[in-house]
Scaffold this active site. Structure first.
Site, short mmCIF file in Angstrom:
data_model
loop_
_atom_site.label_atom_id
_atom_site.label_comp_id
_atom_site.label_asym_id
_atom_site.label_seq_id
_atom_site.Cartn_x
_atom_site.Cartn_y
_atom_site.Cartn_z
N LEU A 47 0.84 -1.19 0.00
CA LEU A 47 0.00 0.00 0.00
C LEU A 47 0.88 1.24 0.00
O LEU A 47 1.70 1.43 0.91
CB LEU A 47 -0.92 0.02 1.23
CG LEU A 47 -1.93 -1.12 1.34
CD1 LEU A 47 -2.81 -0.92 2.56
CD2 LEU A 47 -2.78 -1.25 0.09
N ASP A 48 0.73 2.06 -1.05
CA ASP A 48 1.41 3.36 -1.13
C ASP A 48 0.48 4.38 -0.49
O ASP A 48 -0.63 4.60 -0.97
CB ASP A 48 1.69 3.72 -2.59
CG ASP A 48 2.62 2.72 -3.26
OD1 ASP A 48 3.50 2.18 -2.57
OD2 ASP A 48 2.46 2.47 -4.47
N VAL A 49 0.94 4.99 0.59
CA VAL A 49 0.06 5.76 1.46
C VAL A 49 0.53 7.21 1.56
O VAL A 49 1.73 7.48 1.64
CB VAL A 49 0.02 5.11 2.86
CG1 VAL A 49 -0.83 5.93 3.81
CG2 VAL A 49 -0.51 3.68 2.77
N TYR A 83 -2.87 5.44 -2.44
CA TYR A 83 -2.75 5.91 -3.82
C TYR A 83 -2.22 4.78 -4.69
O TYR A 83 -1.54 3.88 -4.20
CB TYR A 83 -1.79 7.11 -3.91
CG TYR A 83 -2.43 8.43 -3.54
CD1 TYR A 83 -2.65 9.41 -4.50
CD2 TYR A 83 -2.82 8.70 -2.23
CE1 TYR A 83 -3.24 10.63 -4.16
CE2 TYR A 83 -3.40 9.90 -1.88
CZ TYR A 83 -3.62 10.86 -2.85
OH TYR A 83 -4.21 12.06 -2.51
#
Length: 258
Positions: A129-131, A142
């Protein structure tokens, strides 16, 4: 005995090794295969390689590159980029990769986690998870190299991912990426509270002390870094580096009891 893992994170763009800042301005830093060879010699705990073009350009995973990486690597290897189906995942595992990182595809279709885990085992399925921080507080996931807002709360999604059979979570802070001023400890704390799965954190390491702070607080955890292991010195000269065994042992024992 389980130990914390210190993991170089490599980004591949246009077949070259690059480094970004806040997921932007990719700077070429060398050849990914050469980097793998050097990290072999340095006996790294694990290596993560992410193809940052595949999803954005809607391409198949680069199987030729993956095969070269797997053939050269003498350490556990995690690959991410462009994986959207069980069949693609199986083909990649067949090339010798130990872990597959899933991101955009599982944001759009969470059940893909379960489908792949049922076929290859949960331990090999990693959810990335790119946060990014929201203006009014909180965090949001994102996709597409930080360009597309998903509207998804990362803490709710990781709970779902765990139920669906993910074997590990990688949390990557877009805000801290390439800045080299330390990890987002608040983000790491919140994720650790939500899940019992193995987790790896990325984004912000500027020194081994930054890695030590994460280990000191969270013990057995994966601590990933990009810039720290490809740059050296104030002027960020390109130099592949990694703590030697005694440095790593000292770092772990100083910051982690057990």
């Amino acid at each position: 005995m389980l130990r914390p893992r210190i993991i170089p994170s490599l980004l591949v763009h246009d077949n070259g090794l690059v480094k970004t800042v806040n997921f932007k301005n990719a700077k070429y830093v060398g050849d990914p295969i050469n980097a793998v060879k050097i990290f072999n010699e340095k006996e790294v705990d694990e290596l993560a390689v992410f193809d940052i073009d595949a999803t954005v350009l809607n391409k198949e995973p680069d199987y030729a590159l993956i095969e070269k990486l797997a053939n050269q690597s003498r350490m556990p290897l995690c690959y991410g980029g462009g994986v959207k189906t069980v069949e693609q995942a199986q083909r990649i595992f067949g090339l010798g990769i130990e872990k597959i990182a899933l991101s955009s595809a599982v944001i759009n279709k969470p059940e893909l986690i379960m489908e792949i885990a049922d076929r290859v085992g949960s331990q090999s399925v990693i959810v990335v998870l790119d946060v990014k921080k929201k203006l009014l507080g909180g965090y949001e996931v994102y996709t597409h190299n930080g360009k597309k807002s998903s509207g998804i709360n990362p803490f709710k999604f990781i709970e779902e991912a765990e139920k669906l059979g993910a074997g590990e979570i990688i949390i990557n802070s877009i805000d801290q990426d390439g800045v080299m001023k330390g990890y987002d400890m608040n983000l790491i704390d919140k994720v650790r509270e939500k899940i019992s799965l193995p987790m790896t954190v990325l984004g912000g390491a500027g020194s081994l002390d930054d890695i030590g702070k994460v280990i000191n607080k969270h013990g057995i955890i994966g601590v990933g870094a990009g810039s720290l292991f490809v740059f050296k010195g104030v002027y960020k000269a390109v130099l592949i580096n990694y703590p030697n065994r005694s440095e790593k042992d000292e770092l772990i024992h100083k910051n982690h009891i057990g």
